[in-house]
Write a protein that holds these residues in place. Structure first.
Motif, PDB file in Angstrom:
ATOM      1  N   VAL A  47     -63.651  78.566 -49.338  1.00 14.97           N
ATOM      2  CA  VAL A  47     -64.570  79.606 -49.811  1.00 14.97           C
ATOM      3  C   VAL A  47     -65.570  79.965 -48.724  1.00 14.97           C
ATOM      4  N   ASP A  48     -66.086  78.971 -48.026  1.00 13.20           N
ATOM      5  CA  ASP A  48     -67.042  79.234 -46.947  1.00 13.20           C
ATOM      6  C   ASP A  48     -66.399  80.056 -45.824  1.00 13.20           C
ATOM      7  N   ALA A  49     -65.117  79.767 -45.521  1.00 15.57           N
ATOM      8  CA  ALA A  49     -64.450  80.487 -44.440  1.00 15.57           C
ATOM      9  C   ALA A  49     -64.108  81.921 -44.815  1.00 15.57           C
ATOM     10  N   LEU A  50     -63.807  82.157 -46.087  1.00 18.21           N
ATOM     11  CA  LEU A  50     -63.386  83.494 -46.513  1.00 18.21           C
ATOM     12  C   LEU A  50     -64.546  84.376 -46.947  1.00 18.21           C
ATOM     13  N   THR A  51     -65.741  83.809 -47.042  1.00 21.19           N
ATOM     14  CA  THR A  51     -66.890  84.582 -47.517  1.00 21.19           C
ATOM     15  C   THR A  51     -67.632  85.194 -46.322  1.00 21.19           C
ATOM     16  N   HIS A  52     -67.951  86.476 -46.448  1.00 17.33           N
ATOM     17  CA  HIS A  52     -68.676  87.183 -45.382  1.00 17.33           C
ATOM     18  C   HIS A  52     -70.100  87.488 -45.864  1.00 17.33           C
ATOM     19  N   ARG A  54     -74.214  86.980 -45.346  1.00 16.98           N
ATOM     20  CA  ARG A  54     -75.277  86.711 -44.390  1.00 16.98           C
ATOM     21  C   ARG A  54     -76.568  86.485 -45.177  1.00 16.98           C
ATOM     22  N   PRO A  55     -77.365  85.551 -44.809  1.00 20.60           N
ATOM     23  CA  PRO A  55     -77.300  84.663 -43.637  1.00 20.60           C
ATOM     24  C   PRO A  55     -76.325  83.502 -43.857  1.00 20.60           C
ATOM     25  N   LEU A  56     -76.299  82.580 -42.893  1.00 22.89           N
ATOM     26  CA  LEU A  56     -75.363  81.469 -42.913  1.00 22.89           C
ATOM     27  C   LEU A  56     -75.584  80.548 -44.107  1.00 22.89           C
ATOM     28  N   TRP A  57     -76.842  80.343 -44.473  1.00 19.57           N
ATOM     29  CA  TRP A  57     -77.104  79.436 -45.576  1.00 19.57           C
ATOM     30  C   TRP A  57     -76.520  79.964 -46.882  1.00 19.57           C
ATOM     31  N   GLY A  58     -76.364  81.296 -46.998  1.00 18.94           N
ATOM     32  CA  GLY A  58     -75.748  81.856 -48.195  1.00 18.94           C
ATOM     33  C   GLY A  58     -74.282  81.449 -48.314  1.00 18.94           C
ATOM     34  N   ARG A  59     -73.566  81.509 -47.163  1.00 20.69           N
ATOM     35  CA  ARG A  59     -72.167  81.073 -47.167  1.00 20.69           C
ATOM     36  C   ARG A  59     -72.058  79.587 -47.496  1.00 20.69           C
ATOM     37  N   VAL A  60     -72.958  78.806 -46.907  1.00 20.40           N
ATOM     38  CA  VAL A  60     -72.938  77.362 -47.166  1.00 20.40           C
ATOM     39  C   VAL A  60     -73.224  77.073 -48.643  1.00 20.40           C
ATOM     40  N   LEU A  62     -72.626  79.095 -51.236  1.00 24.47           N
ATOM     41  CA  LEU A  62     -71.450  79.474 -52.026  1.00 24.47           C
ATOM     42  C   LEU A  62     -70.338  78.435 -51.901  1.00 24.47           C
ATOM     43  N   GLY A  63     -70.095  77.964 -50.695  1.00 24.40           N
ATOM     44  CA  GLY A  63     -69.081  76.938 -50.504  1.00 24.40           C
ATOM     45  C   GLY A  63     -69.424  75.653 -51.235  1.00 24.40           C
ATOM     46  N   GLY A  64     -70.702  75.284 -51.194  1.00 21.65           N
ATOM     47  CA  GLY A  64     -71.124  74.075 -51.896  1.00 21.65           C
ATOM     48  C   GLY A  64     -70.968  74.202 -53.402  1.00 21.65           C
ATOM     49  N   MET A  65     -71.337  75.373 -53.956  1.00 21.12           N
ATOM     50  CA  MET A  65     -71.188  75.580 -55.393  1.00 21.12           C
ATOM     51  C   MET A  65     -69.714  75.572 -55.798  1.00 21.12           C
ATOM     52  N   ALA A  66     -68.861  76.184 -54.964  1.00 18.71           N
ATOM     53  CA  ALA A  66     -67.427  76.175 -55.260  1.00 18.71           C
ATOM     54  C   ALA A  66     -66.876  74.752 -55.234  1.00 18.71           C
ATOM     55  N   ALA A  67     -67.295  73.973 -54.244  1.00 18.86           N
ATOM     56  CA  ALA A  67     -66.835  72.582 -54.160  1.00 18.86           C
ATOM     57  C   ALA A  67     -67.313  71.772 -55.360  1.00 18.86           C
ATOM     58  N   LEU A  68     -68.578  71.985 -55.753  1.00 20.73           N
ATOM     59  CA  LEU A  68     -69.132  71.252 -56.901  1.00 20.73           C
ATOM     60  C   LEU A  68     -68.400  71.618 -58.187  1.00 20.73           C
ATOM     61  N   ALA A  69     -68.159  72.934 -58.378  1.00 22.86           N
ATOM     62  CA  ALA A  69     -67.457  73.368 -59.591  1.00 22.86           C
ATOM     63  C   ALA A  69     -66.040  72.807 -59.634  1.00 22.86           C
ATOM     64  N   CYS A  70     -65.365  72.823 -58.478  1.00 24.10           N
ATOM     65  CA  CYS A  70     -64.005  72.275 -58.404  1.00 24.10           C
ATOM     66  C   CYS A  70     -64.009  70.782 -58.720  1.00 24.10           C
ATOM     67  N   TYR A  71     -64.956  70.055 -58.176  1.00 24.01           N
ATOM     68  CA  TYR A  71     -65.017  68.607 -58.405  1.00 24.01           C
ATOM     69  C   TYR A  71     -65.294  68.287 -59.870  1.00 24.01           C
ATOM     70  N   VAL A  72     -66.249  68.990 -60.463  1.00 26.09           N
ATOM     71  CA  VAL A  72     -66.574  68.735 -61.868  1.00 26.09           C
ATOM     72  C   VAL A  72     -65.366  69.037 -62.757  1.00 26.09           C
ATOM     73  N   GLY A  73     -64.650  70.146 -62.470  1.00 26.55           N
ATOM     74  CA  GLY A  73     -63.479  70.479 -63.261  1.00 26.55           C
ATOM     75  C   GLY A  73     -62.379  69.444 -63.139  1.00 26.55           C
ATOM     76  N   LEU A  74     -62.062  69.037 -61.903  1.00 27.36           N
ATOM     77  CA  LEU A  74     -61.009  68.036 -61.701  1.00 27.36           C
ATOM     78  C   LEU A  74     -61.395  66.689 -62.313  1.00 27.36           C
ATOM     79  N   ALA A  75     -62.619  66.261 -62.090  1.00 26.67           N
ATOM     80  CA  ALA A  75     -63.052  64.969 -62.619  1.00 26.67           C
ATOM     81  C   ALA A  75     -63.073  64.974 -64.146  1.00 26.67           C
TER      82      ALA A  75
END
Length: 258
Positions: A47-52, A54-60, A62-75
Motif C-alpha cells: 500500500v505504501d509503494a502504490l500510494t501517491h 504527499r507528504p511522506l508521512w501520509g504514505r507511511v 496509510l501503509g501502517g493503517m493497512a498493515a494494522l487492519a490486515c493483521y487484526v483481520g487475519l488474527a
C-alpha cells in the motif's frame, strides 16, 4: 463516507477487544499470532509503494493503517477458528449435531408420507441377525488421561463425570453416530487438544460398552420407524439445547487456546 468509516472503526475495535479479552494465549498460539504479522507488514508495504500521497508521512500512515487492519483481520479469523475447534472438542460439535437434527426431521416427514400412502403395509421379512458390535474399552484411556496431570486431575474427573451423564441419556445407535462424528472432528483438531478429544471419545465408548448388546430385529413398519424418528428428533433437540447452553457458558469464559 463518514458512516462506513465509523462502522469499520467499531468493527475493528470489537475485533481487537476479542483478541485481547476473548481467549488466553499459550506459547503455541502466541507464536502463530506473531507470524501473522508478516503478511500484514507485506500488505502495508505494498500500500505504501502504490500510494501517491504527499507528504511522506501520509504514505507511511496509510501503509501502517493497512498493515494494522490486515493483521487484526487475519488474527481475528485465526483465533475465532481456533476457539471454535476448542469449543467443539470440549462441549461437542454444534454444526454436526444441527445437521443430524435436520436430517432426522426430513426422515420424519418422509416416513409420515410413506405411512399415509401404505397404512396397511405389512412388516418385511426379518433381516439376518447382525454380529454384536465390538467397541474399544475406553476405561483405561480415561484413567490414564485423568492421572496424566496431577494439577488438573480434579477438573478432569469432573469433566469425565459430565461426559458420562451426557452419554447415559443416549441410545446405542446415537452413541455410535456420535462416535463417528468425534472421530471425524479429530482430524481437524490441533495436536495439543487431541488428548481431550480422545478422552471424550473414550468416555463415549465406555458408555457404549456399558449398554446391553443389541440384537437385530425384523424391518419395522413405517409407523414404528416414524415413532422412533420422532423420539430421536425430541432427543436431539434436548441435546442441542444442552449443548448450546454449554457453549454459551464456555463462550463467556476466556478459553485457553493451547
Amino acid at each position: 463516507m463518514l458512516l462506513p468509516a465509523i462502522g469499520l472503526l467499531l468493527l475493528g475495535g470489537l475485533a481487537v477487544q476479542f483478541l485481547v479479552q476473548g481467549v488466553v494465549y499459550g506459547p503455541r498460539s502466541r507464536r502463530v499470532i506473531s507470524l501473522l504479522g508478516i503478511p500484514a507488514v507485506v500488505v502495508g508495504g505494498v500500500v505504501d509503494a502504490l500510494t501517491h500521497v504527499r507528504p511522506l508521512w501520509g504514505r507511511v500512515a496509510l501503509g501502517g493503517m493497512a498493515a494494522l487492519a490486515c493483521y487484526v483481520g487475519l488474527a481475528s479469523a485465526a483465533v475465532f477458528r481456533w476457539r471454535r475447534l476448542k469449543l467443539a472438542a470440549l462441549a461437542g460439535d454444534l454444526s454436526a449435531l444441527r445437521q443430524r437434527l435436520e436430517t432426522r426431521r426430513r426422515e420424519v416427514e418422509a416416513l409420515f408420507w410413506e405411512m399415509a400412502a401404505h397404512p396397511e403395509r405389512p412388516s418385511a421379512t426379518p433381516a439376518e441377525v447382525e454380529s454384536a458390535v465390538r467397541v474399544p474399552d475406553g476405561a483405561a484411556l480415561l484413567r490414564a488421561w485423568q492421572s496424566a496431570d496431577p494439577a488438573e486431575e480434579a477438573s478432569r474427573a469432573a469433566l469425565i463425570h459430565q461426559w458420562r451423564v451426557e452419554f447415559a441419556r443416549c441410545s446405542r445407535a446415537e452413541l455410535l453416530r456420535r462416535a463417528r462424528v468425534l472421530e471425524a472432528v479429530s482430524r481437524d483438531v490441533p495436536e495439543d487438544q487431541s488428548d481431550t478429544l480422545g478422552a471424550r471419545l473414550a468416555a463415549l465408548w465406555s458408555a457404549v460398552t456399558a449398554l446391553p448388546e443389541q440384537r437385530s430385529v425384523g424391518v419395522e413398519s413405517p409407523r414404528a420407524r416414524w415413532d422412533d424418528a420422532r423420539q430421536d428428533v425430541a432427543r436431539l433437540q434436548a441435546e442441542m439445547a444442552e449443548m448450546m447452553r454449554q457453549h454459551g457458558v464456555l463462550r463467556r469464559r476466556r478459553l485457553p487456546l493451547d
